[in-house]
Enzyme design. Structure first.
Site, PDB file in Angstrom:
ATOM      1  N   LYS A 170       0.860  -1.197   0.000  1.00  0.00           N
ATOM      2  CA  LYS A 170       0.000   0.000   0.000  1.00  0.00           C
ATOM      3  C   LYS A 170       0.893   1.242   0.000  1.00  0.00           C
ATOM      4  O   LYS A 170       1.520   1.574   1.002  1.00  0.00           O
ATOM      5  CB  LYS A 170      -0.889   0.047   1.248  1.00  0.00           C
ATOM      6  CG  LYS A 170      -1.899   1.189   1.135  1.00  0.00           C
ATOM      7  CD  LYS A 170      -2.378   1.714   2.464  1.00  0.00           C
ATOM      8  CE  LYS A 170      -1.612   2.902   2.984  1.00  0.00           C
ATOM      9  NZ  LYS A 170      -1.680   4.135   2.187  1.00  0.00           N
ATOM     10  N   GLU A 245       9.728   1.521  10.564  1.00  0.00           N
ATOM     11  CA  GLU A 245      10.790   2.502  10.268  1.00  0.00           C
ATOM     12  C   GLU A 245      10.145   3.863  10.438  1.00  0.00           C
ATOM     13  O   GLU A 245       9.379   4.303   9.576  1.00  0.00           O
ATOM     14  CB  GLU A 245      11.282   2.315   8.832  1.00  0.00           C
ATOM     15  CG  GLU A 245      11.902   0.957   8.549  1.00  0.00           C
ATOM     16  CD  GLU A 245      13.234   0.775   9.232  1.00  0.00           C
ATOM     17  OE1 GLU A 245      13.976   1.764   9.356  1.00  0.00           O
ATOM     18  OE2 GLU A 245      13.536  -0.344   9.648  1.00  0.00           O
ATOM     19  N   CYS A 279      13.756  11.177   6.696  1.00  0.00           N
ATOM     20  CA  CYS A 279      13.683  10.619   8.051  1.00  0.00           C
ATOM     21  C   CYS A 279      15.022  10.744   8.780  1.00  0.00           C
ATOM     22  O   CYS A 279      15.060  10.968   9.979  1.00  0.00           O
ATOM     23  CB  CYS A 279      13.225   9.174   7.995  1.00  0.00           C
ATOM     24  SG  CYS A 279      14.242   8.169   6.908  1.00  0.00           S
ATOM     25  N   GLU A 379       9.962  16.001  15.508  1.00  0.00           N
ATOM     26  CA  GLU A 379      10.349  15.900  14.101  1.00  0.00           C
ATOM     27  C   GLU A 379       9.541  16.923  13.304  1.00  0.00           C
ATOM     28  O   GLU A 379       8.319  16.885  13.293  1.00  0.00           O
ATOM     29  CB  GLU A 379      10.053  14.492  13.580  1.00  0.00           C
ATOM     30  CG  GLU A 379      10.509  14.306  12.150  1.00  0.00           C
ATOM     31  CD  GLU A 379      10.139  12.945  11.571  1.00  0.00           C
ATOM     32  OE1 GLU A 379       8.973  12.545  11.692  1.00  0.00           O
ATOM     33  OE2 GLU A 379      11.030  12.303  10.994  1.00  0.00           O
TER      34      GLU A 379
HETATM   35  P1  NAD Z   1       2.430   8.643   7.728  1.00  0.00           P
HETATM   36  O1  NAD Z   1       2.647   7.922   8.993  1.00  0.00           O
HETATM   37  O2  NAD Z   1       1.439   9.733   7.690  1.00  0.00           O
HETATM   38  O3  NAD Z   1       1.978   7.632   6.584  1.00  0.00           O
HETATM   39  C1  NAD Z   1       2.761   6.482   6.252  1.00  0.00           C
HETATM   40  C2  NAD Z   1       1.851   5.412   5.679  1.00  0.00           C
HETATM   41  O4  NAD Z   1       1.021   4.924   6.730  1.00  0.00           O
HETATM   42  C3  NAD Z   1       0.912   5.923   4.582  1.00  0.00           C
HETATM   43  O5  NAD Z   1       0.818   4.955   3.568  1.00  0.00           O
HETATM   44  C4  NAD Z   1      -0.400   6.080   5.325  1.00  0.00           C
HETATM   45  O6  NAD Z   1      -1.514   5.982   4.468  1.00  0.00           O
HETATM   46  C5  NAD Z   1      -0.330   4.913   6.298  1.00  0.00           C
HETATM   47  N1  NAD Z   1      -1.192   5.041   7.489  1.00  0.00           N
HETATM   48  C6  NAD Z   1      -1.539   6.163   8.145  1.00  0.00           C
HETATM   49  N2  NAD Z   1      -2.343   5.853   9.186  1.00  0.00           N
HETATM   50  C7  NAD Z   1      -2.497   4.503   9.186  1.00  0.00           C
HETATM   51  C8  NAD Z   1      -3.222   3.582  10.010  1.00  0.00           C
HETATM   52  N3  NAD Z   1      -3.954   3.992  11.038  1.00  0.00           N
HETATM   53  N4  NAD Z   1      -3.131   2.269   9.717  1.00  0.00           N
HETATM   54  C9  NAD Z   1      -2.390   1.843   8.685  1.00  0.00           C
HETATM   55  N5  NAD Z   1      -1.716   2.658   7.854  1.00  0.00           N
HETATM   56  C10 NAD Z   1      -1.760   3.978   8.106  1.00  0.00           C
HETATM   57  O7  NAD Z   1       3.856   9.131   7.260  1.00  0.00           O
HETATM   58  P2  NAD Z   1       4.214  10.032   6.003  1.00  0.00           P
HETATM   59  O8  NAD Z   1       3.750  11.424   6.309  1.00  0.00           O
HETATM   60  O9  NAD Z   1       3.755   9.373   4.751  1.00  0.00           O
HETATM   61  O10 NAD Z   1       5.811   9.965   6.000  1.00  0.00           O
HETATM   62  C11 NAD Z   1       6.580  10.773   6.812  1.00  0.00           C
HETATM   63  C12 NAD Z   1       7.035  10.035   8.056  1.00  0.00           C
HETATM   64  O11 NAD Z   1       7.718   8.854   7.679  1.00  0.00           O
HETATM   65  C13 NAD Z   1       8.034  10.830   8.863  1.00  0.00           C
HETATM   66  O12 NAD Z   1       7.752  10.719  10.244  1.00  0.00           O
HETATM   67  C14 NAD Z   1       9.364  10.162   8.547  1.00  0.00           C
HETATM   68  O13 NAD Z   1      10.356  10.326   9.524  1.00  0.00           O
HETATM   69  C15 NAD Z   1       8.961   8.758   8.388  1.00  0.00           C
HETATM   70  N6  NAD Z   1       9.951   8.032   7.590  1.00  0.00           N
HETATM   71  C16 NAD Z   1      10.775   7.132   8.203  1.00  0.00           C
HETATM   72  C17 NAD Z   1      11.756   6.466   7.483  1.00  0.00           C
HETATM   73  C18 NAD Z   1      12.672   5.454   8.130  1.00  0.00           C
HETATM   74  O14 NAD Z   1      13.347   4.733   7.412  1.00  0.00           O
HETATM   75  N7  NAD Z   1      12.707   5.366   9.437  1.00  0.00           N
HETATM   76  C19 NAD Z   1      11.886   6.714   6.123  1.00  0.00           C
HETATM   77  C20 NAD Z   1      11.044   7.633   5.520  1.00  0.00           C
HETATM   78  C21 NAD Z   1      10.064   8.291   6.272  1.00  0.00           C
END
Ligand code: NAD
Length: 475
Positions: A170, A245, A279, A379
């Protein structure tokens, strides 16, 4: 305007069960560029069934066959590298030259890195007469973010394919277009139907359905710590394996004996890459108090030299935020920094003067940031650098570790032994010493609230394996 009416299940492009759609917006122009049909819980069910059916045969394919498939995906992606990079630029705004290299280049390198890992991995061995057998965990649900969308998807797909797992992916609904390119590639190279399935949709529907599904054995998220908590809760009911992650607030310790000019230059480029939507961004520069003035002047000059603009304009380093919510959130953090008494060195919460359209935020540097300020703790995920002064090495390490995160970090010193000693004391999954380059072969992942598990390297592969002990194997 692109249109995607289908999702990819069991080797076929099929219509989703519902009628929900989402518009993908180009954050540089604020114009819609695509309409995408969204799946729902019923589609997750269909996709999981397909993945379950495909699992036994895929799990028992020879290693050489799986390695060949991974290589084929890498070569096909390489043939479409510029198209992939530009697609990601259009949907999330990273400047095209950088996007082609990083957004499209890294996933190709990650795929290639898993070929030797897989070929050399010891899936079976004997231990005191017991045979240890490593088996694929089963059906996996992958939930990805928008900031490095294909890199994050491949960080899961490559080791899962290597291990012999089947999967439902997804992507983020903010940047889903790149994932159709991957599905097209997988379709063309003839991966057995059901091994890879793609269901675009909302996190609360498709993501939640994957995390809570009874027939999904493992769920892996890259995203915010908040989503990580929700997904871990949803997965707990069925005792799934989870890897998360998550977010970061990574420290960049500059010791007083470091090459200050290089350290500041590299630190600024790092923390403003992808407009801070990274991230592992080194968003806290921890500096000797007596050198703060010199460092602030250097950081200010470097940041002010970075060109901001449309993703397809030459020489641009700074693109926009992915959407208006993200822009509002970053601006609010900048206001909080001013309110809480940090020194605004450059930038600010206003729309940049020469950018009438697009979700742009002024690249912003704060100095005299204290560890208790919001901009030092949370963050921001935008172009905001916090410069934090310290008096002793011990205090620098304390500041570095004084957040709930532990994803990345960096240390600069003229004495490499000293840099190593300090690096060992930082509680995070990676620490870069004296400006070392990003290493695709190194394991990546978080301590503390930055996550659970590792991606890339053989440790990334092992997340997808169960360990079976065949006791009395030679009787
Ligand atoms: P997000 O958490 O808003 O969304 C990530 C994914 O989770 C999306 O596909 C979203 O639709 C899904 N999601 C959201 N709520 C959910 C739920 N209740 N159940 C299941 N799925 C759900 O994050 P974002 O805004 O897309 O990305 C930014 C974040 O990602 C930042 O915090 C960043 O630090 C983190 N990130 C971490 C890494 C790493 O390797 N640690 C890498 C890239 C980004």
């Amino acid at each position: 305007m692109q249109e995607h009416r289908h999702i990819y299940i069991n080797g076929q492009w099929v219509e989703p069960s519902g009628t929900d759609t989402v518009q993908v917006i180009n954050p540089c122009s604020e114009e819609p560029i695509a309409t995408v049909a969204m799946g729902n819980e019923m589609d997750v069910d269909r996709a999981v069934r397909a993945a379950r059916q495909a699992f036994p045969a895929w799990a028992s394919t020879p290693v050489s066959e799986r390695a060949a498939i991974i290589s084929k995906i890498a070569r096909a992606m390489q043939a479409r590298q510029n198209e992939l990079g530009d697609t990601i630029s259009r949907e999330m705004g990273m400047p095209s030259a950088w996007s082609r290299m990083i957004q499209a280049g890294l996933p190709i390198a990650v795929l290639d890195s898993f070929v030797p890992i897989l070929t050399n991995y010891e899936f079976e061995y004997s231990m005191n007469g017991t045979r240890i057998v490593k088996e694929p965990i089963g059906v996996c649900g992958f939930i990805a973010p928008w900031n490095y969308p294909m890199h994050q998807i491949i960080g899961k797909v490559a080791p899962a394919l290597a291990a012999g797992c089947t999967m439902v992916v997804k992507p983020s609904q903010l940047a889903p277009l790149n994932s159709y390119i991957l599905a097209e590639i997988i379709d063309e190279i003839g991966l057995p139907p059901g091994v890879f399935n793609l269901v675009v949709g909302a996190g609360s529907k498709v993501g939640h359905a994957l995390a809570s599904h009874r027939d999904v054995d493992m769920v892996s998220l890259t995203g915010s710590t908040r989503s990580g908590t929700l997904i871990a809760q949803a997965a707990a009911e069925t005792i799934k394996r989870i890897t998360l992650e998550l977010g970061g607030k990574s420290p960049n310790i500059i010791l007083e004996d470091a090459d200050i000019t290089t350290a500041v230059l590299k630190g600024v480029y790092n923390s403003f890459l992808n407009s801070g939507q990274t991230c592992i961004a080194l968003s806290r520069m921890i500096v000797p108090r007596e050198k703060q003035k010199e460092i602030v002047d250097l950081a200010k000059a470097t940041v002010e030299s970075l060109k901001m603009g449309d993703a397809f304009e030459d020489g641009v380093y700074l693109g926009p935020m992915v959407d208006d919510n993200q822009r509002q959130s970053v601006r609010e953090y900048i206001r909080s920094g001013i309110r809480e008494g940090a020194t605004l060195v450059t930038g600010g919460p206003e729309q940049p003067e020469n950018m009438k359209k697009g979700y742009f935020v002024k690249p912003t540097v704060f100095a005299d940031v204290r560890p208790d300020m919001t901009i030092a703790r949370e963050e921001i995920f935008g172009p905001v650098l916090s410069i934090m002064p310290y008096d002793t090495e011990e205090e620098a390490i304390h500041i570095a570790n004084d957040t709930v995160y532990g994803l990345s970090g960096s240390v600069w010193s003229g004495d490499v032994e000293r840099a190593r000693r300090v690096a060992r004391q930082i509680r995070s999954g990676q620490v870069f010493i004296n400006g070392a380059d990003f290493d695709i072969h190194a394991p990546a992942g978080g301590y503390k609230q930055s996550g659970i598990g590792r991606e890339r390297s053989k440790y990334g592969l092992e997340e997808y394996l169960e360990i079976k002990a065949l006791i009395g194997y030679n009787r």
